[in-house]
Structures are given as structure tokens and as C-alpha cells.
Design a protein around this motif. Structure first.
Motif, mmCIF file in Angstrom:
data_model
loop_
_atom_site.group_PDB
_atom_site.id
_atom_site.type_symbol
_atom_site.label_atom_id
_atom_site.label_comp_id
_atom_site.label_asym_id
_atom_site.label_seq_id
_atom_site.Cartn_x
_atom_site.Cartn_y
_atom_site.Cartn_z
ATOM 1 N N ILE A 191 0.690 -1.172 -0.083
ATOM 2 C CA ILE A 191 0.041 -0.009 -0.046
ATOM 3 C C ILE A 191 0.794 1.277 0.065
ATOM 4 N N ALA A 192 1.915 1.234 0.665
ATOM 5 C CA ALA A 192 2.929 2.321 0.850
ATOM 6 C C ALA A 192 3.266 2.720 -0.544
ATOM 7 N N ARG A 193 3.783 1.597 -1.424
ATOM 8 C CA ARG A 193 4.352 1.724 -2.707
ATOM 9 C C ARG A 193 3.371 2.295 -3.681
ATOM 10 N N LEU A 194 2.117 1.757 -3.564
ATOM 11 C CA LEU A 194 1.135 1.975 -4.504
ATOM 12 C C LEU A 194 0.808 3.521 -4.344
ATOM 13 N N GLY A 195 0.679 4.000 -2.966
ATOM 14 C CA GLY A 195 0.302 5.364 -2.623
ATOM 15 C C GLY A 195 1.298 6.247 -3.423
ATOM 16 N N GLU A 196 2.544 5.751 -3.280
ATOM 17 C CA GLU A 196 3.660 6.665 -3.632
ATOM 18 C C GLU A 196 3.541 6.893 -5.390
ATOM 19 N N TRP A 216 -10.138 3.576 -4.159
ATOM 20 C CA TRP A 216 -10.470 3.545 -3.058
ATOM 21 C C TRP A 216 -10.019 4.537 -1.917
ATOM 22 N N ALA A 217 -8.997 5.161 -2.467
ATOM 23 C CA ALA A 217 -8.336 6.391 -1.667
ATOM 24 C C ALA A 217 -7.545 7.612 -2.280
ATOM 25 N N GLN A 218 -7.570 8.505 -1.541
ATOM 26 C CA GLN A 218 -6.693 9.690 -2.172
ATOM 27 C C GLN A 218 -5.463 9.893 -1.406
ATOM 28 N N LYS A 249 -12.675 12.251 9.913
ATOM 29 C CA LYS A 249 -12.161 11.761 8.872
ATOM 30 C C LYS A 249 -11.013 10.681 9.212
ATOM 31 N N PRO A 250 -11.001 9.607 9.099
ATOM 32 C CA PRO A 250 -9.751 8.667 9.424
ATOM 33 C C PRO A 250 -8.923 8.765 8.342
ATOM 34 N N PHE A 251 -7.656 8.554 8.699
ATOM 35 C CA PHE A 251 -6.488 8.458 7.702
ATOM 36 C C PHE A 251 -5.749 7.041 7.620
ATOM 37 N N LEU A 252 -5.462 6.390 6.740
ATOM 38 C CA LEU A 252 -4.597 5.041 6.740
ATOM 39 C C LEU A 252 -3.170 5.704 6.462
ATOM 40 N N LEU A 253 -2.406 5.180 7.453
ATOM 41 C CA LEU A 253 -0.962 5.410 7.356
ATOM 42 C C LEU A 253 -0.399 3.923 7.098
ATOM 43 N N ILE A 260 0.353 8.583 3.519
ATOM 44 C CA ILE A 260 -0.822 9.064 4.224
ATOM 45 C C ILE A 260 -1.857 8.779 3.108
ATOM 46 N N LEU A 261 -3.017 8.194 3.265
ATOM 47 C CA LEU A 261 -4.286 8.002 2.532
ATOM 48 C C LEU A 261 -5.453 8.207 3.082
ATOM 49 N N GLU A 262 -6.326 9.070 2.237
ATOM 50 C CA GLU A 262 -7.588 9.257 2.833
ATOM 51 C C GLU A 262 -8.582 8.237 2.329
ATOM 52 N N PRO A 263 -9.280 7.457 2.904
ATOM 53 C CA PRO A 263 -10.081 6.537 2.305
ATOM 54 C C PRO A 263 -11.445 7.192 1.697
#
Length: 240
Positions: free
Chosen positions: A75-80, A87-89, A107-111, A180-183
Motif C-alpha cells: 500500500i505504501a508503494r502504491l500510494g507513492e 478507494w483512496a486519495q 475523517k480517518p486516515f490510513l497510514l 498517508i491515504l484518505e479512504p
């Protein structure tokens, strides 16, 4: 409430609604088969189930034995690479005061983090973002937050610091990358979003992402866990 009161997760807490095709028509995740609760890593399982149960979309990936939740490093690498749009911003570069204001409003954030070498990445759900430092490239070098995370024995709430391997100090170190991702809330009935088009057990790409809703429906199931931390109808990924 039980996670906070008793300080540990049970197979019932970790049961996922992810159902897949299999022998006899259906196969469900089985967390018992993988011992994916007490004494085993499960940070990604906890984070994605927490988001799903709160009404947010979550990603899945194809595995040889079924669908899975991707692990923290993935997920960290996909976010990069900004490959989480379904599913997220990505909010890694956002101002910390703005992020914290959103978190305080509910608003929760996924780390998600990847780690140096063979170490496992980590994942958490933040409801406060206190401080972020960045390098000259704009990459996060340290982050201080409050929120939920699951370890090998229990899920905990607290104030924590993550830092890259190159940064000395307190908290969880040895990290390679912090995202950091915002679902997002799902559109329509879809909840699970594949991070590739590949079907479980397939040797080629033969299923568009929209077909996930035809495969995953209905009855509750459990899950498996592998060493990199992924949930699937055969294997559920758990990061330390």
C-alpha cells in the motif's frame, strides 16, 4: 469497544465478509487456519477491516488461493505511485494542520509504511495528525499521530511516532517510506476494489475490476495471513 476494553482481537473480531469462488462454489477467508489473531501480526487486516466496517472502500489483490488484503509495504508503494484512486486519495504531501483538522472532524486516515530490507512494513488508522517532517524531496521523514494499530498480540490506541531508517530518535524506526491515504466511501454497492485485474489462481489478466462485486458478496467469512501481511481467500497479509 471490545478491542479497547479487552486489549486483544479474537477470530470473530477478524472475520471478514470477503467471499470467493472455490470448490463447491464458495470459499471464505479462514483466520483460524493462519492463526491470524493472538500472537500473530495483523496490522493490515485490522486497518482494512476497521475501514470497511466504518463504511469505506478497501483494496484487494488476487492470490493463488483467492482474494487478499494487500500488506502495508504494498500500500505504501502504491500510494507513492498514486495507484490507489479507486478507494483512496493520496494525502502524503498535504499540510499537517489541514489533515489534523479533517481528522478531528471525523475523517480517518490510513497510514502505511514500507521497511528497509526484509523487515515488515506497518499500517495504522489515525484520528489525529500532530506533526510531520519532510526532506528536500517532500517525502515524509517522521510523522507523529494518534490512532489505532494492531501488533502481534493486540490492537492499541495511542500517540506514536514513525521515522525513516535514516532519522534517529524515538518511535518506530527502520522505515523506508511513509504514505498517508484518505479512504473513500464506495460508490454504489461495491466495497472491494482489486489493485490488479488478475483473478485468483489465474495465469493471465482475465477479470476487470468491476467484476469483484460479482465474486465477493453476502455471507461473513474469515481470513488467512502470510509473512508479508496480506489477507486473501487463501491468505491474509499481516504486517507487524
Amino acid at each position: 469497544d471490545r478491542w479497547g476494553a479487552e486489549g486483544k482481537l479474537t477470530p470473530d473480531d477478524l472475520a471478514a465478509q470477503l467471499v470467493t469462488e472455490g470448490v463447491g462454489g464458495r470459499a471464505t477467508f479462514n483466520v483460524n487456519d493462519a492463526s491470524g489473531y493472538e500472537g500473530h501480526p495483523k496490522c493490515n487486516l485490522f486497518a482494512f477491516e476497521m475501514l470497511r466496517r466504518a463504511g469505506y472502500a478497501v483494496p484487494v489483490r488476487a492470490r493463488s488461493r483467492g482474494w487478499s488484503y494487500p500488506g502495508a509495504s504494498t500500500i505504501a508503494r502504491l500510494g507513492e505511485r498514486d495507484q490507489v484512486q479507486d478507494w483512496a486519495q493520496v494525502r502524503t504531501g498535504s499540510d499537517v494542520a489541514m489533515l489534523d483538522a479533517q481528522a478531528r472532524s471525523g475523517k480517518p486516515f490510513l497510514l502505511a509504511s514500507s521497511a528497509v530490507g526484509d523487515a515488515a512494513g506497518h499500517m495504522a488508522i489515525a484520528d489525529r495528525l500532530h506533526n510531520i517532517t519532510r526532506n528536500e524531496k517532500g517525502e515524509i521523514t517522521t510523522i507523529e499521530y494518534s490512532g489505532w494499530e494492531a501488533g502481534s498480540r493486540r490492537a492499541n490506541y495511542g500517540r506514536r511516532i514513525w521515522r525513516l531508517a535514516s532519522i534517529p530518535g524515538q518511535g518506530r524506526g527502520g522505515l523506508e517510506q511513509i504514505t498517508i491515504l484518505e479512504p473513500k466511501r464506495p460508490a454504489g454497492d461495491a466495497v472491494y476494489f482489486p489493485i490488479s485485474d488478475q483473478r485468483p489462481g489465474a495465469s493471465h489478466l482475465d477479470a476487470p475490476p468491476s467484476r469483484i462485486s460479482e465474486v465477493i458478496q453476502g455471507s461473513p467469512g474469515d481470513s488467512d495471513i502470510d509473512s508479508d501481511g496480506e489477507i486473501s481467500a487463501g491468505v491474509l497479509e499481516g504486517s507487524k
